[in-house]
Design a protein around this motif. Structure first.
Motif, PDB file in Angstrom:
ATOM      1  N   ARG A 171       0.931  -1.209   0.100  1.00  0.00           N
ATOM      2  CA  ARG A 171      -0.165   0.047  -0.004  1.00  0.00           C
ATOM      3  C   ARG A 171       0.696   1.130   0.007  1.00  0.00           C
ATOM      4  O   ARG A 171       0.702   2.261  -0.454  1.00  0.00           O
ATOM      5  CB  ARG A 171      -1.042  -0.021   1.276  1.00  0.00           C
ATOM      6  CG  ARG A 171      -1.638   1.301   1.587  1.00  0.00           C
ATOM      7  CD  ARG A 171      -1.947   1.361   2.855  1.00  0.00           C
ATOM      8  NE  ARG A 171      -0.885   1.738   3.883  1.00  0.00           N
ATOM      9  CZ  ARG A 171      -0.541   0.974   5.111  1.00  0.00           C
ATOM     10  NH1 ARG A 171      -1.172   0.101   5.280  1.00  0.00           N
ATOM     11  NH2 ARG A 171       0.542   1.287   5.379  1.00  0.00           N
ATOM     12  N   CYS A 172       1.937   1.187   0.828  1.00  0.00           N
ATOM     13  CA  CYS A 172       2.584   2.508   1.030  1.00  0.00           C
ATOM     14  C   CYS A 172       3.256   2.882  -0.500  1.00  0.00           C
ATOM     15  O   CYS A 172       3.440   4.089  -0.846  1.00  0.00           O
ATOM     16  CB  CYS A 172       3.798   2.411   2.168  1.00  0.00           C
ATOM     17  SG  CYS A 172       4.658   3.790   2.533  1.00  0.00           S
ATOM     18  N   TYR A 173       3.926   1.844  -0.962  1.00  0.00           N
ATOM     19  CA  TYR A 173       4.426   2.212  -2.465  1.00  0.00           C
ATOM     20  C   TYR A 173       3.297   2.704  -3.382  1.00  0.00           C
ATOM     21  O   TYR A 173       3.571   3.624  -3.922  1.00  0.00           O
ATOM     22  CB  TYR A 173       5.004   0.598  -2.851  1.00  0.00           C
ATOM     23  CG  TYR A 173       5.487   1.136  -4.457  1.00  0.00           C
ATOM     24  CD1 TYR A 173       6.692   1.348  -4.980  1.00  0.00           C
ATOM     25  CD2 TYR A 173       4.288   0.498  -5.538  1.00  0.00           C
ATOM     26  CE1 TYR A 173       7.029   1.577  -6.077  1.00  0.00           C
ATOM     27  CE2 TYR A 173       4.757   0.562  -6.781  1.00  0.00           C
ATOM     28  CZ  TYR A 173       5.962   1.116  -7.137  1.00  0.00           C
ATOM     29  OH  TYR A 173       6.321   1.381  -8.276  1.00  0.00           O
ATOM     30  N   LEU A 174       2.135   2.067  -3.397  1.00  0.00           N
ATOM     31  CA  LEU A 174       1.103   2.501  -4.262  1.00  0.00           C
ATOM     32  C   LEU A 174       0.578   3.855  -4.021  1.00  0.00           C
ATOM     33  O   LEU A 174       0.516   4.606  -4.634  1.00  0.00           O
ATOM     34  CB  LEU A 174       0.017   1.480  -4.230  1.00  0.00           C
ATOM     35  CG  LEU A 174       0.415  -0.140  -4.773  1.00  0.00           C
ATOM     36  CD1 LEU A 174      -0.906  -0.892  -4.444  1.00  0.00           C
ATOM     37  CD2 LEU A 174       0.815  -0.074  -6.388  1.00  0.00           C
ATOM     38  N   CYS A 175       0.442   4.049  -2.654  1.00  0.00           N
ATOM     39  CA  CYS A 175      -0.117   5.230  -2.167  1.00  0.00           C
ATOM     40  C   CYS A 175       0.709   6.510  -2.383  1.00  0.00           C
ATOM     41  O   CYS A 175       0.539   7.524  -2.976  1.00  0.00           O
ATOM     42  CB  CYS A 175      -0.324   5.368  -0.734  1.00  0.00           C
ATOM     43  SG  CYS A 175      -0.973   6.981  -0.153  1.00  0.00           S
ATOM     44  N   LYS A 176       2.103   6.347  -2.219  1.00  0.00           N
ATOM     45  CA  LYS A 176       3.407   7.401  -2.493  1.00  0.00           C
ATOM     46  C   LYS A 176       3.357   7.529  -4.118  1.00  0.00           C
ATOM     47  O   LYS A 176       3.586   8.655  -4.343  1.00  0.00           O
ATOM     48  CB  LYS A 176       4.667   6.595  -1.990  1.00  0.00           C
ATOM     49  CG  LYS A 176       4.766   6.532  -0.756  1.00  0.00           C
ATOM     50  CD  LYS A 176       4.911   7.824   0.107  1.00  0.00           C
ATOM     51  CE  LYS A 176       5.329   7.622   1.635  1.00  0.00           C
ATOM     52  NZ  LYS A 176       5.268   9.096   2.666  1.00  0.00           N
ATOM     53  N   LYS A 177       3.117   6.497  -4.912  1.00  0.00           N
ATOM     54  CA  LYS A 177       3.265   6.694  -6.292  1.00  0.00           C
ATOM     55  C   LYS A 177       2.043   7.872  -6.737  1.00  0.00           C
ATOM     56  O   LYS A 177       2.245   8.684  -7.607  1.00  0.00           O
ATOM     57  CB  LYS A 177       3.179   5.352  -7.076  1.00  0.00           C
ATOM     58  CG  LYS A 177       3.572   5.339  -8.167  1.00  0.00           C
ATOM     59  CD  LYS A 177       5.287   5.441  -8.329  1.00  0.00           C
ATOM     60  CE  LYS A 177       5.650   5.321  -9.841  1.00  0.00           C
ATOM     61  NZ  LYS A 177       5.818   3.998 -10.151  1.00  0.00           N
ATOM     62  N   HIS A 237      11.943   7.084  -5.148  1.00  0.00           N
ATOM     63  CA  HIS A 237      13.160   6.989  -5.973  1.00  0.00           C
ATOM     64  C   HIS A 237      12.847   7.054  -7.451  1.00  0.00           C
ATOM     65  O   HIS A 237      13.265   7.674  -8.263  1.00  0.00           O
ATOM     66  CB  HIS A 237      14.099   5.846  -5.712  1.00  0.00           C
ATOM     67  CG  HIS A 237      14.877   5.549  -6.407  1.00  0.00           C
ATOM     68  ND1 HIS A 237      16.240   6.264  -6.434  1.00  0.00           N
ATOM     69  CD2 HIS A 237      15.363   4.500  -7.613  1.00  0.00           C
ATOM     70  CE1 HIS A 237      17.224   6.064  -7.426  1.00  0.00           C
ATOM     71  NE2 HIS A 237      16.442   4.884  -7.997  1.00  0.00           N
ATOM     72  N   GLU A 238      11.627   6.345  -7.971  1.00  0.00           N
ATOM     73  CA  GLU A 238      11.340   6.185  -9.291  1.00  0.00           C
ATOM     74  C   GLU A 238      10.604   7.501  -9.716  1.00  0.00           C
ATOM     75  O   GLU A 238      10.991   7.804 -11.040  1.00  0.00           O
ATOM     76  CB  GLU A 238      10.007   5.092  -9.282  1.00  0.00           C
ATOM     77  CG  GLU A 238      10.541   3.673  -9.226  1.00  0.00           C
ATOM     78  CD  GLU A 238       9.500   2.638  -8.682  1.00  0.00           C
ATOM     79  OE1 GLU A 238       8.253   3.206  -9.084  1.00  0.00           O
ATOM     80  OE2 GLU A 238       9.552   1.425  -8.287  1.00  0.00           O
ATOM     81  N   LEU A 239      10.020   8.218  -8.901  1.00  0.00           N
ATOM     82  CA  LEU A 239       9.604   9.514  -9.214  1.00  0.00           C
ATOM     83  C   LEU A 239      10.759  10.851  -9.292  1.00  0.00           C
ATOM     84  O   LEU A 239      10.309  11.883  -9.656  1.00  0.00           O
ATOM     85  CB  LEU A 239       8.442   9.998  -8.448  1.00  0.00           C
ATOM     86  CG  LEU A 239       7.197   9.021  -8.617  1.00  0.00           C
ATOM     87  CD1 LEU A 239       6.182   9.400  -7.688  1.00  0.00           C
ATOM     88  CD2 LEU A 239       6.530   9.372 -10.180  1.00  0.00           C
ATOM     89  N   ASN A 240      11.755  10.544  -8.853  1.00  0.00           N
ATOM     90  CA  ASN A 240      12.974  11.433  -8.640  1.00  0.00           C
ATOM     91  C   ASN A 240      12.535  12.438  -7.566  1.00  0.00           C
ATOM     92  O   ASN A 240      12.948  13.690  -7.832  1.00  0.00           O
ATOM     93  CB  ASN A 240      13.131  12.092 -10.224  1.00  0.00           C
ATOM     94  CG  ASN A 240      14.556  12.640 -10.116  1.00  0.00           C
ATOM     95  OD1 ASN A 240      15.551  12.121  -9.263  1.00  0.00           O
ATOM     96  ND2 ASN A 240      14.799  13.830 -10.942  1.00  0.00           N
ATOM     97  N   VAL A 241      11.875  11.900  -6.643  1.00  0.00           N
ATOM     98  CA  VAL A 241      11.763  12.926  -5.608  1.00  0.00           C
ATOM     99  C   VAL A 241      12.985  12.731  -4.453  1.00  0.00           C
ATOM    100  O   VAL A 241      13.523  11.824  -4.239  1.00  0.00           O
ATOM    101  CB  VAL A 241      10.619  12.400  -4.684  1.00  0.00           C
ATOM    102  CG1 VAL A 241      10.542  13.332  -3.201  1.00  0.00           C
ATOM    103  CG2 VAL A 241       9.251  12.628  -5.611  1.00  0.00           C
ATOM    104  N   ARG A 242      13.613  14.127  -4.213  1.00  0.00           N
ATOM    105  CA  ARG A 242      14.751  14.022  -3.582  1.00  0.00           C
ATOM    106  C   ARG A 242      14.360  14.143  -1.867  1.00  0.00           C
ATOM    107  O   ARG A 242      13.293  14.476  -1.624  1.00  0.00           O
ATOM    108  CB  ARG A 242      15.291  15.323  -3.532  1.00  0.00           C
ATOM    109  CG  ARG A 242      15.625  15.665  -5.343  1.00  0.00           C
ATOM    110  CD  ARG A 242      16.594  14.874  -5.721  1.00  0.00           C
ATOM    111  NE  ARG A 242      17.207  15.289  -7.174  1.00  0.00           N
ATOM    112  CZ  ARG A 242      18.057  16.190  -7.573  1.00  0.00           C
ATOM    113  NH1 ARG A 242      18.624  16.810  -6.623  1.00  0.00           N
ATOM    114  NH2 ARG A 242      18.163  16.402  -8.622  1.00  0.00           N
TER     115      ARG A 242
END
Length: 264
Positions: A89-95, A133-138
């Motif tokens: 969930r955390c991965y999907l939500c963050k995406k 990381h995938e979205l290039n958020v620093r």
């Protein structure tokens, strides 16, 4: 060069920044640093979703005003990908959430989105970090090797009221994985936790297992909780919120306690 000056130098190189701002210890300190480093080229973006407590949204507004950073509230819904609270969930939500923050940052004319992750966040199950990381958020605090203790100490030094704020997480962490999420359930959990906060329990979780509420308080607050009259009062109140059974986690609050079930 001090750790804080290194952090400011890192941020300055980003030129313009949007902070994913929850009003927690980490994002508040980061927003403060970003505002100091970039001035009007900084913006704080808070996502207002059904699984974020109302009091946290209200507090984020106040904190942003105190810091002096431009603040944007983004409304959000429960995305279909997390409607049944999967273990990732955390991965999907963050995406989903950070994609919307990136879009808003672009509308604001901001180049980079940052979040408050720090080096201690690698010690728990945090699939959301992969999405960032995938979205290039620093993650400036992580890149500059800041720990939670360093963040709290520096927050106190600069006068941020969040320096001793307990860690909080979205309300979805109160539900077992593979559980259908409903607005009513989230409201019941939030109401229960707010009630316990009014009794003086700052770090508190109400883990919801259907009709059973499992209360976790900080380990050093268990003695206060284990009072017969108080327990009767808590049990009665939470049952008026819709629970049939109210239990206590004897070992106290544990971060990400539902994560212990993954892989079993």
């Amino acid at each position: 060069m001090s750790a804080y000056k290194r952090l400011l130098a890192y941020i300055e190189k980003l030129e313009s920044v949007a902070v994913a701002f929850s009003g927690g210890v980490d994002s508040t300190f980061l927003a403060y640093a970003v505002r100091e480093a970039l001035g009007d080229k900084a913006v704080a973006i808070t996502v207002d979703s059904p699984y974020i407590p109302r009091w946290e949204i209200d507090e984020a507004k106040v904190l942003a005003k105190e810091i002096g950073i431009r603040h944007v509230i983004l409304p959000a819904t429960i995305h279909e990908s997390i409607a049944h609270n999967p273990s990732n969930r955390c991965y999907l939500c963050k995406k989903v959430i950070f994609s919307s923050i990136l879009e808003e940052a672009k509308r604001q004319g901001v180049k980079v989105v940052v979040d408050g992750s720090n080096v201690d966040d690698t010690k728990d199950y945090r699939p959301g970090l992969a999405a960032l990381h995938e979205l290039n958020v620093r993650s400036p605090l992580m890149a500059c090797e800041w720990t939670k203790e360093m963040i709290r100490e520096s927050s106190k030094e600069v006068g941020l009221t969040t320096h001793d704020k307990p860690a909080y997480a979205c309300l979805l962490t109160r539900l077992p994985y593979d559980t259908t999420i409903t607005q009513e359930e989230l409201e019941r959990i939030e109401k229960s936790e707010v009630y316990l906060m009014t009794l003086g329990f700052r770090a508190v979780r109400v883990r919801s297992h259907g009709q059973l509420a499992r209360i976790e308080v900080a380990r050093n607050m268990r003695k206060k909780l284990f009072d017969e009259a108080l327990l009767d009062k808590i049990s009665h109140t939470l049952k008026t919120y819709g629970y049939d059974y109210v239990t206590i986690e004897a070992s106290g609050y544990t971060m990400g306690s539902f994560n212990q079930q993954i892989g079993k």
